[in-house]
Design an enzyme around this catalytic site. Sequence first.
Site, PDB file in Angstrom:
ATOM      1  N   GLY A  38       0.847  -1.149   0.054  1.00 31.57           N
ATOM      2  CA  GLY A  38      -0.066   0.068  -0.161  1.00 31.57           C
ATOM      3  C   GLY A  38       0.886   1.220   0.012  1.00 31.57           C
ATOM      4  O   GLY A  38       0.606   1.977  -0.843  1.00 31.57           O
ATOM      5  N   HIS A  39       2.057   1.328   0.586  1.00 29.27           N
ATOM      6  CA  HIS A  39       2.759   2.502   0.631  1.00 29.27           C
ATOM      7  C   HIS A  39       3.577   2.640  -0.410  1.00 29.27           C
ATOM      8  O   HIS A  39       3.654   3.780  -0.838  1.00 29.27           O
ATOM      9  CB  HIS A  39       3.655   2.297   2.188  1.00 29.27           C
ATOM     10  CG  HIS A  39       3.322   2.357   3.430  1.00 29.27           C
ATOM     11  ND1 HIS A  39       3.115   0.814   4.057  1.00 29.27           N
ATOM     12  CD2 HIS A  39       2.693   3.044   4.259  1.00 29.27           C
ATOM     13  CE1 HIS A  39       2.546   1.416   5.304  1.00 29.27           C
ATOM     14  NE2 HIS A  39       2.326   2.701   5.309  1.00 29.27           N
ATOM     15  N   GLY A 149      -3.259   7.288   1.437  1.00 31.20           N
ATOM     16  CA  GLY A 149      -3.976   6.244   1.091  1.00 31.20           C
ATOM     17  C   GLY A 149      -5.541   6.272   1.382  1.00 31.20           C
ATOM     18  O   GLY A 149      -5.858   6.740   2.525  1.00 31.20           O
TER      19      GLY A 149
END
EC number: 6.3.2.1
Length: 295
Positions: A38-39, A149
């Site tokens: 995700g990062h 996010g």
Amino acid sequence: MSIPIVRIVAELRSIVAAWRREGFRVAVVPTMGALHEGHLSLVRAALAKADRVIVTLFVNPKQFNSAGDLAVYPRTEHDDAAKLASVGTHILYAPDAADIYPQGFATTVSVAGVSEALCGAFRPGHFDGVATVVTKLFLQTGANLAFFGEKDFQQLQVVRRLVRDLDIPIEIVAGPTVREADGLAMSSRNTRLSAAERRSAPRLAEILFETAGRLSSGEPVERLLHDARQEILAAGFSPVEYLELRAGDNLALMATADRPARLLVAAWLGQTRLIDNVEVESAQRSVQALKQAAA
Ligand code: PAF
């Protein structure tokens, strides 16, 4: 491959000043480390839009509600640095606590409204901690763009609001939630799940997507949310802190899914608090995608 790690704000400022002289656009991706795909997807998006990308790593004590939670938060700087180097990040800024909160630090940035419900109601002071550190990181890096996010959807709205309200000259860019193959939203906290909990965890996303799909096809909100809550409990989550339909922009509570909306959930699985959210309009498509992925 290695990446320069900067710990002192003065050093960071001089590097960014040199980039500016070259005319570079600078992006920042704020993190608390324990990096996952995700990062990295945010870093890749940042690299596509900016000439230089700074990832910050600071486990911010002001946004934790308990000393115990802060103590067990994963700290994996060595691995994080290697992952960031592999995708081409220019700098890892991992400041000393004294550069973020020097002796006598007395300022809090507090965003009313969007930070009050949902996680804000269950984690008092959490978003003040987030807003304060994010403001500092924006000012320290002087970045043109910042990437967050959608997994932390309320945080994203808090940051958008604070940037607007304080006229901070930075563009906020949102990245979609990245999921494991079984649908579980990626999170640094997933590593705390036991093997049995990890097997149950994807039910949360599954119920969320199915409910969102039914909401977007016009079924009554109250009954659907009641049934979904029961299903989440039956899957072993307890307590379910919230499961709510909210407006996608200002997070106002919605009784009918008649405009762009977000379905948001927070629930505990054993000792781990999981959050997730899904856009209601596109949910129908997502249910199909999830079924296809599972087939
Ligand atoms: O989302 C996070 O990891 C944190 O809340 C953030 C934005 C890095 C602030 O500490």
